[in-house]
Scaffold this motif. Structure first.
Motif, mmCIF file in Angstrom:
data_model
loop_
_atom_site.group_PDB
_atom_site.id
_atom_site.type_symbol
_atom_site.label_atom_id
_atom_site.label_comp_id
_atom_site.label_asym_id
_atom_site.label_seq_id
_atom_site.Cartn_x
_atom_site.Cartn_y
_atom_site.Cartn_z
ATOM 1 N N UNK A 17 5.498 88.297 37.847
ATOM 2 C CA UNK A 17 6.305 89.491 38.076
ATOM 3 C C UNK A 17 7.501 89.551 37.138
ATOM 4 N N UNK A 18 7.850 90.767 36.690
ATOM 5 C CA UNK A 18 9.041 90.913 35.857
ATOM 6 C C UNK A 18 10.301 90.578 36.646
ATOM 7 N N UNK A 19 10.230 90.692 37.979
ATOM 8 C CA UNK A 19 11.388 90.385 38.814
ATOM 9 C C UNK A 19 11.697 88.893 38.837
ATOM 10 N N UNK A 20 10.722 88.067 38.460
ATOM 11 C CA UNK A 20 10.966 86.624 38.361
ATOM 12 C C UNK A 20 11.013 86.160 36.907
ATOM 13 N N UNK A 21 10.192 86.761 36.070
ATOM 14 C CA UNK A 21 10.185 86.393 34.648
ATOM 15 C C UNK A 21 11.521 86.726 33.982
ATOM 16 N N UNK A 22 12.117 87.865 34.381
ATOM 17 C CA UNK A 22 13.397 88.270 33.799
ATOM 18 C C UNK A 22 14.502 87.256 34.044
ATOM 19 N N UNK A 23 14.774 86.889 35.314
ATOM 20 C CA UNK A 23 15.808 85.884 35.576
ATOM 21 C C UNK A 23 15.564 84.563 34.857
ATOM 22 N N UNK A 24 14.304 84.113 34.822
ATOM 23 C CA UNK A 24 14.007 82.854 34.146
ATOM 24 C C UNK A 24 14.300 82.935 32.657
ATOM 25 N N UNK A 25 14.055 84.087 32.051
ATOM 26 C CA UNK A 25 14.287 84.228 30.607
ATOM 27 C C UNK A 25 15.740 83.970 30.234
ATOM 28 N N UNK A 26 16.659 84.289 31.138
ATOM 29 C CA UNK A 26 18.070 84.026 30.857
ATOM 30 C C UNK A 26 18.515 82.662 31.320
ATOM 31 N N UNK A 27 18.092 82.241 32.504
ATOM 32 C CA UNK A 27 18.560 80.983 33.087
ATOM 33 C C UNK A 27 17.953 79.759 32.418
ATOM 34 N N UNK A 28 16.798 79.926 31.771
ATOM 35 C CA UNK A 28 16.167 78.794 31.091
ATOM 36 C C UNK A 28 16.429 78.781 29.594
ATOM 37 N N UNK A 29 17.447 79.512 29.143
ATOM 38 C CA UNK A 29 17.759 79.538 27.708
ATOM 39 C C UNK A 29 18.106 78.148 27.189
ATOM 40 N N UNK A 30 18.655 77.289 28.060
ATOM 41 C CA UNK A 30 19.006 75.927 27.658
ATOM 42 C C UNK A 30 18.029 74.891 28.184
#
Length: 436
Positions: free
Chosen positions: A391-404
């Motif tokens: 889901x984009x509702x979960x993929x979106x948050x991960x894309x920012x929070x997993x940047x590091x």
């Protein structure tokens, strides 16, 4: 046949929990569904690929929204917001999470960039999160709330598309309703998400938590984006004009591609972003949103396998066939079926046309009102979205929070959002079906 959806979604869930790449997990789940339906591996793959085109519009929308978000960040206007959050919320974890949920909510109805803002806004805040020992699972929950709750409850922006999809699905199957009525019907299920958010922020993820290097699958060196002091200027004003233009076109034509394209054109036409930066803006937008767009394409292919083989129809028929006129039991079963289907497909927008054709006759025969039927369809469409690996509702948050590399998609985003949003949605959706 009725067990195909259950088994294939279980395969997807188990592989994801075992930290298998989400694209690989979806492909294996789609092949599993095909094999269980009597197809061979090649036929299953071909059916999946044929169904990927159904989300082409969404994928292109995300690419253009990503480019639009990159163009917005180029002006430095996002740095103003980041600096404000850092200045005002440092040391205030609860307020930080509430503010992030509020900012995310704007992305659905007021500033139509959907998930594209996350990889721009969140990475500059990661160092602050670590210093404050903020539990990133709480941040993921706050972001997912903002990406879902507004469109579930408010028929504007993306919410207008969501509610219109419910209206179209019900009308086509013999139950006339308006977007105003669907909005009222979805207020009760949506309030369940508010409860889930408050529980996550004030109880579940209130304690300090150290982020784990490499938890997200990589330990690459990460340098936080610059947040140098920026003062509001003419470019920022014109950026706001471009955002308003994008929102106006999106609402007028109910088309994300047209809205994003309008925003991009205005950014260049108003010389907010130099023309020579056009190639770079598009390249960065593709880099930022390309993986999410491709996951949505593959998820659409999986959904095509489930629907074309008749697995979804069989599941609904077998579960509704023995329920009689027990409205209470019918409501909970339909919501749980929606949970299974939506987790597999990963899109509430894409699921509603499928389940509306199946749910409307069942609900009308059981004596549900049109608003109760709308609540069941809307909730069943949304209920699996938050916890879905695709889901984009979960993929979106991960894309920012997993940047590091310190945030795992399944364990740090999908599991927390499933617990805090899908459980309340099922409960409150059932209540709505009973009282409306």
């Amino acid at each position: 046949m009725e067990w195909v959806v259950v088994i294939s979604v279980l395969v997807l869930t188990i592989l994801s929990l075992l930290r298998i790449n989400v694209i690989v997990s979806i492909i294996v789940a789609a092949i599993t569904a095909g094999l269980l339906s009597g197809l061979n591996v090649i036929e299953s793959i071909e059916m999946m690929v044929n169904g990927m085109g159904e989300q082409a519009n969404t994928a292109l929308s995300y690419i253009l929204l990503g480019a639009f978000a990159v163009a917005i960040s180029y002006t430095g206007i996002t740095a103003i917001l980041v600096n404000f959050l850092i200045r005002v919320l440092t040391g205030k974890k609860t307020m930080m999470l509430l503010a992030i949920a509020g900012v995310a909510s704007l992305s659905q109805n007021l500033v139509p960039v959907h998930i594209a803002f996350v990889p721009i806004l969140i990475p500059p805040l990661l160092k602050l999160f670590d210093e404050m020992k903020v539990d990133r699972r709480g941040v993921a929950t706050a972001l997912t709330f903002g990406l879902k709750a507004p469109y579930v409850m408010i028929p504007a922006g993306f919410g207008l598309l969501f509610h219109q999809t419910i209206v179209d699905g019900m009308t086509e199957n013999g139950a006339a309703i308006t977007t105003g009525e669907t909005a009222l019907a979805m207020l009760i299920p949506g309030s369940g998400m508010v409860v889930g958010l408050l529980v996550a922020i004030f109880f579940t993820y209130r304690k300090d938590r150290e982020a784990v290097p490499g938890a997200g699958g990589s330990e690459a060196n990460f340098t936080a984006p610059s947040t140098e002091h920026v003062t509001f200027n003419r470019k920022h004003l014109l950026t706001i004009v471009a955002i308003i233009g994008a929102l106006a076109v999106q609402i007028a034509f109910q088309n994300l591609i047209a809205g994003a394209l309008t925003g991009l054109i205005l950014m260049f036409a108003l010389v907010v972003v130099p023309y020579r930066k056009g190639e770079q803006v598009m390249a960065d937008g593709i880099a930022m949103m390309g993986q999410i767009a491709f996951v949505m394409l593959v998820a659409s292919g999986f959904g095509n396998v489930l629907t074309e083989t008749g697995a979804v129809n069989a599941l609904v028929e077998v579960t509704s066939g023995f329920l009689g006129d027990n409205k209470s039991l019918i409501a909970i079963i339909l919501l749980l079926v929606g949970l299974l289907v939506t987790i597999g497909i990963g899109s509430s927008f894409g699921t509603i046309p499928i389940i509306a054709a199946l749910y409307v006759p069942i609900c009308l025969a059981a004596g549900f009102s049109t608003m109760a039927t709308a609540a069941l369809i809307g909730t069943a469409g949304a209920v699996g979205d938050a916890g879905s690996p695709a889901s984009d509702s979960t993929l979106g948050p991960t894309s920012g929070l997993n940047a590091d590399g310190k945030h795992h998609h399944i364990w740090d985003t999908c599991v927390p959002t499933f617990i805090h949003f899908n459980i309340p949605l099922v409960l409150f959706g059932w209540i709505a079906a009973m009282v409306l």
